[in-house]
Scaffold this active site. Structure first.
Site, PDB file in Angstrom:
ATOM      1  N   CYS A  13      -3.334  -7.880  -7.534  1.00  0.00           N
ATOM      2  CA  CYS A  13      -4.276  -8.490  -8.682  1.00  0.00           C
ATOM      3  C   CYS A  13      -3.619  -8.700  -9.805  1.00  0.00           C
ATOM      4  CB  CYS A  13      -5.347  -7.618  -9.100  1.00  0.00           C
ATOM      5  SG  CYS A  13      -6.630  -7.096  -7.806  1.00  0.00           S
TER       6      CYS A  13
ATOM      7  N   CYS B 107      -4.674  -2.416  -8.883  1.00  0.00           N
ATOM      8  CA  CYS B 107      -4.229  -3.352  -7.759  1.00  0.00           C
ATOM      9  C   CYS B 107      -3.050  -4.304  -8.149  1.00  0.00           C
ATOM     10  CB  CYS B 107      -5.544  -4.051  -7.335  1.00  0.00           C
ATOM     11  SG  CYS B 107      -4.995  -5.544  -6.260  1.00  0.00           S
TER      12      CYS B 107
END
Ligand SMILES: [Zn+2]
Length: 144
Positions: A71, A68
């Site tokens: 993230c 991600c």
């Protein structure tokens, strides 16, 4: 009169009793000697989550995954927050990919997700990354 707080060790899950006025003195775990309140986020997983939920300091969880992008971009911010909040709030990272059952249990629908626990219960949740000032403001609104 000094207040004593129960705080789980991030390394061995042992519960430590730490006087409130010693929270800023880098207290060591009575069992394994690791730092009980490190200035960096520690890893949460299926095995230690229930133990780490215990204790009397708030726990802020960053639910993330290695694939991600947002993230990854948020990780340095979360680390900075851990340094600023040392001794006041514990910060843990939960890899949703390696802990799918726990992520489902927490009803995580998007990542990154930030979940704040107090006294073992969820008190606030934020979906999506925040810049550090906004993150700190959000936490202040939760009483931190
Ligand atoms: Zn320990």
């Amino acid at each position: 009169m000094s207040e004593t707080l129960l705080i789980p060790c991030p390394a061995c899950n042992g519960l430590n009793r730490i006087p409130a006025q010693r929270l800023g003195d880098a207290p060591r775990c009575g069992r394994c000697k690791a730092e009980v309140l490190p200035s960096t986020p520690f890893e949460l997983n299926q095995g230690n989550f229930a133990s780490q939920l215990k204790g009397q300091l708030p726990l802020l969880v960053d639910v993330w995954a290695s694939w991600c992008g947002p993230c990854q971009a948020f990780a340095p911010t979360f680390s900075q927050a851990a340094a600023q909040l040392q001794g006041r709030c514990r910060l843990g990272k939960l890899d949703s990919e390696t802990n799918p059952q726990l992520s489902a249990q927490l009803a995580v629908r998007s990542i990154p997700s930030l979940i704040l626990f107090q006294g073992g219960r969820e008190v606030a949740r934020q979906s999506g990354a925040l810049p550090l000032p906004q993150l700190m403001a959000w936490l202040r609104n939760q009483g931190l």
